[in-house]
Design an enzyme around this catalytic site. Structure first.
Site, mmCIF file in Angstrom:
data_model
loop_
_atom_site.group_PDB
_atom_site.id
_atom_site.type_symbol
_atom_site.label_atom_id
_atom_site.label_comp_id
_atom_site.label_asym_id
_atom_site.label_seq_id
_atom_site.Cartn_x
_atom_site.Cartn_y
_atom_site.Cartn_z
ATOM 1 N N SER A 143 17.718 42.052 77.836
ATOM 2 C CA SER A 143 16.754 41.492 78.782
ATOM 3 C C SER A 143 15.427 42.222 78.700
ATOM 4 O O SER A 143 15.385 43.412 78.435
ATOM 5 C CB SER A 143 17.290 41.583 80.212
ATOM 6 O OG SER A 143 16.339 41.023 81.096
ATOM 7 N N LYS A 157 24.734 39.555 81.656
ATOM 8 C CA LYS A 157 23.373 39.086 81.340
ATOM 9 C C LYS A 157 23.130 37.731 82.016
ATOM 10 O O LYS A 157 22.046 37.481 82.554
ATOM 11 C CB LYS A 157 23.180 38.969 79.826
ATOM 12 C CG LYS A 157 21.879 38.281 79.399
ATOM 13 C CD LYS A 157 20.680 39.122 79.749
ATOM 14 C CE LYS A 157 19.304 38.638 79.416
ATOM 15 N NZ LYS A 157 18.956 37.428 78.844
ATOM 16 N N HIS A 197 22.530 38.350 85.600
ATOM 17 C CA HIS A 197 21.164 38.878 85.732
ATOM 18 C C HIS A 197 20.168 37.722 85.786
ATOM 19 O O HIS A 197 19.281 37.672 86.641
ATOM 20 C CB HIS A 197 20.831 39.801 84.549
ATOM 21 C CG HIS A 197 19.375 40.114 84.420
ATOM 22 N ND1 HIS A 197 18.473 39.225 83.877
ATOM 23 C CD2 HIS A 197 18.641 41.193 84.800
ATOM 24 C CE1 HIS A 197 17.252 39.751 83.924
ATOM 25 N NE2 HIS A 197 17.335 40.939 84.476
ATOM 26 N N ASN A 198 20.310 36.770 84.871
ATOM 27 C CA ASN A 198 19.360 35.663 84.832
ATOM 28 C C ASN A 198 19.499 34.762 86.059
ATOM 29 O O ASN A 198 18.496 34.229 86.551
ATOM 30 C CB ASN A 198 19.536 34.857 83.544
ATOM 31 C CG ASN A 198 19.005 35.606 82.331
ATOM 32 O OD1 ASN A 198 18.868 36.827 82.373
ATOM 33 N ND2 ASN A 198 18.716 34.907 81.268
ATOM 34 N N GLU A 229 17.710 36.522 88.687
ATOM 35 C CA GLU A 229 16.279 36.374 88.365
ATOM 36 C C GLU A 229 15.762 35.014 88.867
ATOM 37 O O GLU A 229 14.676 34.943 89.470
ATOM 38 C CB GLU A 229 16.136 36.497 86.850
ATOM 39 C CG GLU A 229 14.768 36.216 86.281
ATOM 40 C CD GLU A 229 14.833 36.170 84.740
ATOM 41 O OE1 GLU A 229 15.377 37.116 84.134
ATOM 42 O OE2 GLU A 229 14.346 35.188 84.155
HETATM 43 P P1 NBP Z 1 12.940 32.523 68.022
HETATM 44 O O1 NBP Z 1 12.884 31.044 68.186
HETATM 45 O O2 NBP Z 1 11.677 33.287 68.061
HETATM 46 O O3 NBP Z 1 13.674 32.850 66.640
HETATM 47 C C1 NBP Z 1 14.859 32.191 66.299
HETATM 48 C C2 NBP Z 1 15.486 32.852 65.082
HETATM 49 O O4 NBP Z 1 16.742 32.217 64.831
HETATM 50 C C3 NBP Z 1 14.669 32.720 63.818
HETATM 51 O O5 NBP Z 1 14.774 33.914 63.103
HETATM 52 C C4 NBP Z 1 15.399 31.568 63.091
HETATM 53 O O6 NBP Z 1 15.266 31.634 61.701
HETATM 54 C C5 NBP Z 1 16.814 31.878 63.457
HETATM 55 N N1 NBP Z 1 17.760 30.774 63.213
HETATM 56 C C6 NBP Z 1 17.908 29.587 63.833
HETATM 57 BR BR1 NBP Z 1 16.845 28.986 65.191
HETATM 58 N N2 NBP Z 1 18.899 28.845 63.374
HETATM 59 C C7 NBP Z 1 19.430 29.588 62.382
HETATM 60 C C8 NBP Z 1 20.500 29.364 61.488
HETATM 61 N N3 NBP Z 1 21.243 28.254 61.561
HETATM 62 N N4 NBP Z 1 20.772 30.321 60.583
HETATM 63 C C9 NBP Z 1 20.043 31.438 60.527
HETATM 64 N N5 NBP Z 1 19.011 31.707 61.355
HETATM 65 C C10 NBP Z 1 18.707 30.803 62.264
HETATM 66 O O7 NBP Z 1 13.971 33.017 69.109
HETATM 67 P P2 NBP Z 1 13.933 34.354 70.040
HETATM 68 O O8 NBP Z 1 13.054 34.103 71.206
HETATM 69 O O9 NBP Z 1 13.694 35.554 69.196
HETATM 70 O O10 NBP Z 1 15.425 34.376 70.583
HETATM 71 C C11 NBP Z 1 16.521 34.860 69.832
HETATM 72 C C12 NBP Z 1 17.697 35.027 70.771
HETATM 73 O O11 NBP Z 1 17.359 35.979 71.774
HETATM 74 C C13 NBP Z 1 18.086 33.754 71.518
HETATM 75 O O12 NBP Z 1 19.481 33.705 71.670
HETATM 76 C C14 NBP Z 1 17.429 33.931 72.853
HETATM 77 O O13 NBP Z 1 18.077 33.200 73.870
HETATM 78 C C15 NBP Z 1 17.574 35.427 73.056
HETATM 79 N N6 NBP Z 1 16.627 36.013 74.004
HETATM 80 C C16 NBP Z 1 15.326 35.657 74.025
HETATM 81 C C17 NBP Z 1 14.455 36.248 74.940
HETATM 82 C C18 NBP Z 1 13.006 35.876 74.976
HETATM 83 O O14 NBP Z 1 12.326 36.301 75.920
HETATM 84 N N7 NBP Z 1 12.473 35.155 74.001
HETATM 85 C C19 NBP Z 1 14.935 37.217 75.824
HETATM 86 C C20 NBP Z 1 16.267 37.592 75.752
HETATM 87 C C21 NBP Z 1 17.116 36.978 74.843
HETATM 88 P P3 NBP Z 1 14.095 30.826 60.925
HETATM 89 O O15 NBP Z 1 12.898 31.720 60.970
HETATM 90 O O16 NBP Z 1 14.641 30.641 59.573
HETATM 91 O O17 NBP Z 1 13.879 29.530 61.677
#
Ligand code: NBP
Length: 479
Positions: free
Chosen positions: A130, A184, A187-188, A191
């Site tokens: 988080s 987690k 937590h959300n 939130e």
């Molecule tokens: P992004 O949308 O920024 O990035 C997604 C990533 O997943 C990219 O590297 C993409 O690769 C990869 N990906 C996908 Br989509 N499908 C894939 C597949 N079939 N095989 C391999 N790679 C794949 O997401 P993010 O915001 O970094 O979130 C990542 C995780 O963290 C999510 O589960 C999210 O819920 C969680 N999270 C996010 C936050 C936040 O604030 N953003 C906070 C806490 C947790 P590519 O580049 O090849 O498309």
């Protein structure tokens, strides 16, 4: 290839890239990989100088670059993408290796994945992270699930990159299999409730108190000096004080008022129903978002008759603002109490031993609900680890008692004025439900027995009974 990387991150989106940089900045050699290789190159070009990165073009190269036991962190979208990545990497791993899923997976998926990989000798560590983009880079709050053995191998690295409060890392081993992702999710959910309560406070201050967004920003800044001191109150003041550059109007007035929800709030409410956990403030916060995003329904209801909003003098408005602070704080205690109860219910259902004080401790920093308040929750559960409710603790009880008049005035006043306050109202109704000596649930049981022979229990003797409602004299028999 020399297997030198202490940890690897695959999935270099917003979160993965920042976490990889965080590991590197803490002196770890980090292997980095992404399905689309250009992201890996971009990371190396922009941030390669921040530490020791090992860029891998493909899965085999990535796995080969990791020291044993391999620690491989997956940061991709939750759901099918996570399964696809697990399926791709699992055949390349050996018994004893550890996969960490840092995405927002549903805890039931984590339980399934952990069991499947355990059968192959691979540790699966479902981990809640988080703090968003900024937290991932500078120190998130980290909720780790999985075996004790796996935590021994990954815990020190995760603790090193987590946020710190009073020198303690905001990272803990929550419990087995899905416990980290469950917590987690909770937590959300909390939130969602906290955000909605703050939003309702704003709405009341603006539409009943007559304050402008800039004035409300000042009120929130003052509150942030006291018991409501929190990240969410702090950023709320910033959002309220912001002026739209194009129009010169308050930013708030140019933002469409339909709130999104990505799923974790929904999962909390769905899971709460499965567990029988009455998380009413969290549920109302989730439904408030859902209702805001119903344009046709809103058009059908818009302009219908509502309450009367009396104009307040300056001193009345100031008194009103004080009452809103009481109502917000009391409702917040209830929302958090509901969240902790749900964690207790989840732990009982899934056989996790969760240290409730440790959860409060790791949410003091790094995450979205970080707040001074959490230190008091930590202290309460440290003193009494089996606390059923926060209201069993003397200080919280005194605060709820002190808030009675203003809390009720605000909820009643919102109804009289026709200003929606679903989370405030739900929190107060929860409090009144649980403190009642008798509930109309007795009548519901009677209705259920009447139409569906669902049976009931009596207050005066043990057993289960059914009344034969259609027979003369309505005789009662043991069921
Ligand atoms: P992004 O949308 O920024 O990035 C997604 C990533 O997943 C990219 O590297 C993409 O690769 C990869 N990906 C996908 Br989509 N499908 C894939 C597949 N079939 N095989 C391999 N790679 C794949 O997401 P993010 O915001 O970094 O979130 C990542 C995780 O963290 C999510 O589960 C999210 O819920 C969680 N999270 C996010 C936050 C936040 O604030 N953003 C906070 C806490 C947790 P590519 O580049 O090849 O498309």
């Amino acid at each position: 290839m020399h297997s030198s990387a202490q940890i690897g991150v695959t999935g270099l989106g917003v979160m993965g890239r920042n976490l990889a940089r965080n590991f590197a900045r803490h002196g770890y050699a980090v292997a980095v990989h992404n399905r689309t290789e250009s992201r890996t190159r971009a990371l190396m070009d922009e941030y390669g100088g921040e530490g020791t990165f090992v860029a891998a073009a493909g899965p085999e190269e990535f796995v080969a670059s990791l020291e044993r036991p391999r620690r491989l962190m997956i940061m991709v979208n939750a759901g099918p993408a996570t399964d696809a990545v697990i399926d791709e990497f699992a055949p390349l791993l050996e018994p004893g290796d550890i996969m960490i899923d840092g995405g927002n997976a549903h805890f039931a998926d984590t339980r399934r994945r952990e069991a499947a990989l355990r059968a192959r000798g691979i540790h699966f560590v479902g981990t809640g992270v988080s703090g968003g983009e900024e937290g991932a880079l500078n120190g998130p709050s980290i909720m780790v699930g999985g075996s004790t053995e796996a935590y021994a191998a990954v815990g020190p690295i995760l603790e090193a990159v987590a946020a710190r409060v009073d020198g303690d890392p905001c990272c803990t081993h929550v419990g087995a299999d899905g416990a980290g992702h469950f917590v987690k999710m909770a937590h959300n959910g909390i939130e969602y409730a906290d955000m909605q309560l703050i939003a309702e406070a704003y709405d009341l201050l603006r539409h009943a108190g007559g304050y402008t967004p800039a004035e409300i920003a000042d009120i929130f800044r003052t509150w942030n000096q006291g018991r409501l001191d929190s990240y969410l109150i702090e950023i709320t003041a910033e959002v309220l004080a912001h002026t739209d550059a194009d129009t010169g109007r308050p930013f708030l007035d140019i933002v469409a008022d339909a709130a999104g929800q990505k799923g974790t709030g929904r999962w909390t409410v769905q899971t709460a129903l499965d567990l029988g956990s009455p998380v009413t403030a969290i549920a109302q916060a989730t439904f408030a978002r859902v209702a805001s995003a119903q344009p046709a329904l809103r058009t059908a209801y818009r302009g219908l008759s509502g309450g009367i909003v009396p104009e307040l003098s300056r001193s009345e408005a100031e008194r009103f603002a004080t009452q809103v602070e009481y109502a917000l704080y009391a409702s917040k205690i209830i929302a958090y109490d509901q969240g902790w109860k749900m964690i207790q219910d989840g732990a009982a259902e899934y056989g996790w031993t969760i240290d409730l004080a440790a959860i409060a401790a790791i949410w003091r920093g790094g995450c979205i609900i970080r707040a001074a308040f959490l230190d008091r929750i930590r202290a309460a559960y440290t003193a009494q680890p089996d606390l059923v409710s926060l209201l069993d603790e003397k200080e919280f009880l005194e605060e709820i008692t002190d808030a009675q008049v203003p809390w009720r005035e605000i909820v009643a006043g919102a109804a009289r004025r026709g200003i929606p306050a679903p989370a405030f109202s739900a929190a107060l109704a929860y409090y009144d439900t649980l403190r009642a000596a008798r509930l109309p649930a007795a009548l519901v049981q009677g209705q259920r027995d009447y139409f569906g022979a669902h049976t009931y229990q009596r207050t005066d003797r043990p057993g289960t009974f059914h009344t034969h409602w259609s027979e003369p004299g309505r005789p009662e028999t043991p069921a």
